[in-house]
Scaffold this motif. Structure first.
Motif, PDB file in Angstrom:
ATOM      1  N   TRP A 109      10.441  20.251   1.595  1.00 42.74           N
ATOM      2  CA  TRP A 109      11.574  21.173   1.804  1.00 42.74           C
ATOM      3  C   TRP A 109      12.326  21.375   0.493  1.00 42.74           C
ATOM      4  CZ3 TRP A 109      12.086  23.840   6.179  1.00 42.74           C
ATOM      5  CH2 TRP A 109      11.477  23.343   7.335  1.00 42.74           C
ATOM      6  N   GLU A 110      12.414  20.294  -0.277  1.00 44.01           N
ATOM      7  CA  GLU A 110      13.175  20.342  -1.531  1.00 44.01           C
ATOM      8  C   GLU A 110      12.212  20.332  -2.711  1.00 44.01           C
ATOM      9  OE1 GLU A 110      16.451  20.268  -1.370  1.00 44.01           O
ATOM     10  OE2 GLU A 110      16.680  19.738   0.753  1.00 44.01           O
ATOM     11  N   GLU A 111      12.754  20.554  -3.883  1.00 41.74           N
ATOM     12  CA  GLU A 111      11.974  20.371  -5.092  1.00 41.74           C
ATOM     13  C   GLU A 111      11.669  18.882  -5.222  1.00 41.74           C
ATOM     14  OE1 GLU A 111      13.038  21.670  -9.429  1.00 41.74           O
ATOM     15  OE2 GLU A 111      13.345  23.309  -7.982  1.00 41.74           O
ATOM     16  N   SER A 112      10.483  18.563  -5.659  1.00 41.44           N
ATOM     17  CA  SER A 112      10.054  17.167  -5.769  1.00 41.44           C
ATOM     18  C   SER A 112      10.984  16.345  -6.649  1.00 41.44           C
ATOM     19  CB  SER A 112       8.658  17.166  -6.393  1.00 41.44           C
ATOM     20  OG  SER A 112       7.792  16.450  -5.625  1.00 41.44           O
ATOM     21  N   LYS A 113      11.407  15.194  -6.126  1.00 41.69           N
ATOM     22  CA  LYS A 113      12.260  14.329  -6.942  1.00 41.69           C
ATOM     23  C   LYS A 113      11.677  12.911  -6.955  1.00 41.69           C
ATOM     24  CE  LYS A 113      16.796  14.816  -6.277  1.00 41.69           C
ATOM     25  NZ  LYS A 113      18.010  14.426  -5.567  1.00 41.69           N
ATOM     26  N   THR A 114      11.465  12.367  -8.142  1.00 42.97           N
ATOM     27  CA  THR A 114      10.958  10.995  -8.242  1.00 42.97           C
ATOM     28  C   THR A 114      11.870  10.190  -9.156  1.00 42.97           C
ATOM     29  OG1 THR A 114       9.517  11.667 -10.068  1.00 42.97           O
ATOM     30  CG2 THR A 114       8.495  11.546  -7.903  1.00 42.97           C
ATOM     31  N   ILE A 115      11.787   8.877  -9.029  1.00 42.76           N
ATOM     32  CA  ILE A 115      12.503   7.987  -9.949  1.00 42.76           C
ATOM     33  C   ILE A 115      11.456   7.089 -10.606  1.00 42.76           C
ATOM     34  CG2 ILE A 115      14.171   6.108 -10.173  1.00 42.76           C
ATOM     35  CD1 ILE A 115      15.682   7.237  -7.819  1.00 42.76           C
ATOM     36  N   PRO A 116      11.297   7.089 -11.935  1.00 48.80           N
ATOM     37  CA  PRO A 116      12.029   7.928 -12.888  1.00 48.80           C
ATOM     38  C   PRO A 116      11.663   9.407 -12.733  1.00 48.80           C
ATOM     39  CG  PRO A 116      10.235   6.765 -13.976  1.00 48.80           C
ATOM     40  CD  PRO A 116      10.286   6.228 -12.584  1.00 48.80           C
ATOM     41  N   CYS A 145       0.841  -1.212   0.000  1.00 47.10           N
ATOM     42  CA  CYS A 145       0.000   0.000   0.000  1.00 47.10           C
ATOM     43  C   CYS A 145       0.867   1.249   0.000  1.00 47.10           C
ATOM     44  CB  CYS A 145      -0.940  -0.011   1.201  1.00 47.10           C
ATOM     45  SG  CYS A 145      -0.135  -0.337   2.780  1.00 47.10           S
ATOM     46  N   ALA A 146       1.955   1.210   0.765  1.00 46.14           N
ATOM     47  CA  ALA A 146       2.837   2.371   0.847  1.00 46.14           C
ATOM     48  C   ALA A 146       3.535   2.606  -0.485  1.00 46.14           C
ATOM     49  CB  ALA A 146       3.868   2.150   1.958  1.00 46.14           C
ATOM     50  N   VAL A 147       3.952   1.519  -1.119  1.00 53.12           N
ATOM     51  CA  VAL A 147       4.684   1.640  -2.377  1.00 53.12           C
ATOM     52  C   VAL A 147       3.763   2.076  -3.513  1.00 53.12           C
ATOM     53  CG1 VAL A 147       5.992   0.358  -4.125  1.00 53.12           C
ATOM     54  CG2 VAL A 147       6.434  -0.033  -1.693  1.00 53.12           C
ATOM     55  N   THR A 148       2.589   1.445  -3.603  1.00 52.30           N
ATOM     56  CA  THR A 148       1.677   1.795  -4.695  1.00 52.30           C
ATOM     57  C   THR A 148       1.175   3.218  -4.533  1.00 52.30           C
ATOM     58  OG1 THR A 148      -0.086   0.893  -6.075  1.00 52.30           O
ATOM     59  CG2 THR A 148      -0.549   0.998  -3.744  1.00 52.30           C
ATOM     60  N   CYS A 149       1.047   3.683  -3.296  1.00 52.98           N
ATOM     61  CA  CYS A 149       0.652   5.070  -3.038  1.00 52.98           C
ATOM     62  C   CYS A 149       1.698   6.020  -3.605  1.00 52.98           C
ATOM     63  CB  CYS A 149       0.491   5.282  -1.530  1.00 52.98           C
ATOM     64  SG  CYS A 149       0.328   7.013  -1.049  1.00 52.98           S
ATOM     65  N   LYS A 150       2.963   5.704  -3.386  1.00 51.81           N
ATOM     66  CA  LYS A 150       4.032   6.555  -3.910  1.00 51.81           C
ATOM     67  C   LYS A 150       4.011   6.575  -5.437  1.00 51.81           C
ATOM     68  CE  LYS A 150       8.237   6.788  -2.098  1.00 51.81           C
ATOM     69  NZ  LYS A 150       8.423   8.112  -1.463  1.00 51.81           N
ATOM     70  N   GLN A 151       3.813   5.396  -6.023  1.00 57.11           N
ATOM     71  CA  GLN A 151       3.796   5.312  -7.490  1.00 57.11           C
ATOM     72  C   GLN A 151       2.614   6.093  -8.072  1.00 57.11           C
ATOM     73  OE1 GLN A 151       3.680   1.071  -8.029  1.00 57.11           O
ATOM     74  NE2 GLN A 151       5.891   0.952  -8.314  1.00 57.11           N
ATOM     75  N   GLU A 152       1.449   5.851  -7.504  1.00 59.17           N
ATOM     76  CA  GLU A 152       0.227   6.440  -8.054  1.00 59.17           C
ATOM     77  C   GLU A 152       0.222   7.960  -7.941  1.00 59.17           C
ATOM     78  OE1 GLU A 152      -2.134   5.038  -9.702  1.00 59.17           O
ATOM     79  OE2 GLU A 152      -3.591   6.669  -9.734  1.00 59.17           O
ATOM     80  N   ASN A 153       0.746   8.457  -6.838  1.00 53.64           N
ATOM     81  CA  ASN A 153       0.619   9.887  -6.545  1.00 53.64           C
ATOM     82  C   ASN A 153       1.909  10.671  -6.735  1.00 53.64           C
ATOM     83  OD1 ASN A 153      -2.246  10.177  -5.466  1.00 53.64           O
ATOM     84  ND2 ASN A 153      -1.490   8.460  -4.251  1.00 53.64           N
ATOM     85  N   ASN A 154       2.923  10.035  -7.320  1.00 54.92           N
ATOM     86  CA  ASN A 154       4.209  10.727  -7.492  1.00 54.92           C
ATOM     87  C   ASN A 154       4.691  11.323  -6.178  1.00 54.92           C
ATOM     88  OD1 ASN A 154       4.911  10.333 -10.194  1.00 54.92           O
ATOM     89  ND2 ASN A 154       3.369  11.817 -10.845  1.00 54.92           N
ATOM     90  N   GLY A 202      11.866  10.032  -0.339  1.00 55.78           N
ATOM     91  CA  GLY A 202      12.015  10.350   1.087  1.00 55.78           C
ATOM     92  C   GLY A 202      10.708  10.692   1.786  1.00 55.78           C
ATOM     93  N   GLN A 203       9.603  10.790   1.043  1.00 57.34           N
ATOM     94  CA  GLN A 203       8.314  11.125   1.646  1.00 57.34           C
ATOM     95  C   GLN A 203       7.361   9.928   1.555  1.00 57.34           C
ATOM     96  OE1 GLN A 203       8.629  13.903   3.067  1.00 57.34           O
ATOM     97  NE2 GLN A 203       8.274  15.692   1.806  1.00 57.34           N
ATOM     98  N   TYR A 204       6.499   9.799   2.517  1.00 53.69           N
ATOM     99  CA  TYR A 204       5.446   8.769   2.480  1.00 53.69           C
ATOM    100  C   TYR A 204       4.125   9.385   2.886  1.00 53.69           C
ATOM    101  CZ  TYR A 204       8.738   4.941   1.897  1.00 53.69           C
ATOM    102  OH  TYR A 204       9.687   4.096   1.396  1.00 53.69           O
ATOM    103  N   TRP A 205       3.084   9.126   2.102  1.00 48.51           N
ATOM    104  CA  TRP A 205       1.730   9.503   2.521  1.00 48.51           C
ATOM    105  C   TRP A 205       1.099   8.368   3.316  1.00 48.51           C
ATOM    106  CZ3 TRP A 205      -1.106  11.798  -2.403  1.00 48.51           C
ATOM    107  CH2 TRP A 205      -0.475  12.997  -2.775  1.00 48.51           C
ATOM    108  N   ASN A 206       1.564   7.172   3.065  1.00 44.52           N
ATOM    109  CA  ASN A 206       0.957   5.954   3.595  1.00 44.52           C
ATOM    110  C   ASN A 206       2.087   5.115   4.202  1.00 44.52           C
ATOM    111  OD1 ASN A 206      -0.410   3.527   3.911  1.00 44.52           O
ATOM    112  ND2 ASN A 206      -1.419   3.635   1.938  1.00 44.52           N
ATOM    113  N   ARG A 207       2.000   4.867   5.487  1.00 43.35           N
ATOM    114  CA  ARG A 207       3.088   4.146   6.150  1.00 43.35           C
ATOM    115  C   ARG A 207       2.548   2.915   6.863  1.00 43.35           C
ATOM    116  NH1 ARG A 207       4.646   8.092  10.234  1.00 43.35           N
ATOM    117  NH2 ARG A 207       2.556   8.837   9.810  1.00 43.35           N
TER     118      ARG A 207
END
Ligand code: SF4
Ligand code: SF4
Length: 273
Positions: free
Chosen positions: A122-129, A19-28, A32-37
Motif C-alpha cells: 500500500w505504501e512505498e517500501s520502507k526498510t531499516i536501514p 526464518c521469518a527474520v532472515t527472509c526479511k533481511q535477505e529479500n528487503n 510491517g510485511q512478512y513473506w514467511n511467518r
C-alpha cells in the motif's frame, strides 16, 4: 526436470522466527510485511500454549507447536490462473514468481491464494536501514509480493536464506523430481502432509509431524549429500572443507561459501562492545 520444494520438520521447529527474520533481511521485505511467518499452535494468542497452568502442567497436555508458513509454490497455483496480466507465473523449476513490472496491483491473486501468502504494498517500501539489507531490490508501491524460495540464491546453486539460517535445521530444500535429493528422501522416509490439500493446489511445501528426523549439519553445506547412507539416523558430521572448497568456487546446493550466507545487516553502535 527440476521441481523445487521445501520440507519443514515441525518436530524440530522451535518457533524462534529466525526464518521469518532472515527472509526479511535477505529479500528487503518492507516494514510491517512478512513473506514467511511462524504461527503458534496452542492457545488463542501467539506464543501461548493450549491449556492452563497448573491444571495442564503436570499431565503433559500444556502444549504448544509451531506452523511456519509462506508461499507453498503450488504446482496448480490459483494465483497464476487468476492474474489478468500474467505477472504471476511458474518458472520451469516450479518456483512461482511475480514480474513486478507487469503487476497492476489488482490483488486478484491475494483473494485466490488460500494460504494468505501474499502481501500488498500500500505504501512505498520502507526498510531499516533505509538502503535495505539484502541484494534483492525493493518492490515498488502498488504491487503484490511474496516468497520466491530465494530464487536469486537458487539460481546461484544456494539454498534459500530461511533454510541456511534455521538453527534447528528444521527446513530442507531441494529437487522433488530427483528421488535421490534430500527432500525426496525425507518425504519418502517420513509421513508428511501439506496444507489445505483438499483445495487441489498441489503445494510443494511438505510438513513432517510426529517423528523427529535425525540431526543434520548446522549449515546447508552437504545438504544433498548428507544422506549417503540409506539409514537416515546414521548421519555423521561433514569433514572440514579443503582450502579450495572454502574459497567458494563452484557453489551449488551441496557446497557453501562465504558468499552463500544470507545478508545480515551491520549494526553500528549496537551489541555489548
Ligand atoms: S527458523 Fe527454523 S526453528 Fe526457527 S521458526 Fe523457522 S523453521 Fe522454526
Ligand atoms: S501459496 Fe498462494 S501465492 Fe503461493 S503459489 Fe500457492 S496460491 Fe500462489
Amino acid at each position: 526436470m527440476t521441481k523445487y520444494g521445501l520440507v519443514i520438520d515441525q518436530e524440530r521447529c522451535i518457533g524462534c522466527h529466525a526464518c521469518a527474520v532472515t527472509c526479511k533481511q535477505e529479500n528487503n521485505v518492507p516494514m510491517g510485511q512478512y513473506w514467511n511467518r511462524v504461527l503458534t499452535e496452542g492457545g488463542d494468542k501467539i506464543d501461548t500454549p493450549a491449556g492452563t497452568y497448573p491444571e495442564h502442567g503436570e499431565d503433559g497436555t500444556l502444549d504448544m507447536g509451531y506452523q511456519p508458513t509462506a508461499c507453498q509454490h503450488c504446482e496448480n497455483a490459483p494465483c497464476v490462473k487468476v492474474c489478468p496480466v500474467n505477472a504471476t507465473y511458474t518458472r520451469d523449476d516450479g518456483i512461482v514468481e511475480i514480474d513486478y513490472d507487469k503487476c497492476i496491483g489488482c490483488r486478484y491473486c491475494m483473494a485466490a491464494c488460500p494460504y494468505n501468502a501474499r502481501v500488498f504494498n500500500w505504501e512505498e517500501s520502507k526498510t531499516i536501514p533505509e538502503e535495505g539489507t539484502g541484494d534483492v531490490p525493493a518492490r515498488p508501491q502498488g504491487v503484490v509480493e511474496k516468497c520466491t524460495f530465494c530464487s536469486h540464491r537458487v539460481d546461484e546453486g544456494l539454498d534459500p536464506a530461511c533454510v541456511v539460517n534455521c538453527p534447528a535445521d528444521a527446513r530442507i530444500f531441494g529437487d522433488l523430481d530427483n528421488e535421490e535429493s534430500t527432500v525426496s528422501r525425507y518425504i519418502k522416509k517420513y509421513e508428511t502432509h501439506r496444507l489445505l490439500e483438499d483445495r487441489g493446489t498441489d503445494p510443494k511445501t511438505y510438513y513432517i509431524r510426529g517423528e523427529m528426523s535425525p540431526g543434520r549439519p548446522q549449515t546447508s553445506d552437504k545438504m544433498e549429500s548428507e544422506l549417503d547412507e540409506e539409514d537416515l539416523s546414521t548421519w555423521t558430521p561433514p569433514e572440514e572443507p579443503s582450502a579450495d572448497e572454502s574459497s567458494g568456487a563452484g557453489a551449488s546446493h551441496g557446497s557453501v561459501s562465504a558468499d552463500a550466507m544470507p545478508h545480515v545487516p551491520v549494526v553500528n553502535n549496537g551489541g555489548d562492545d
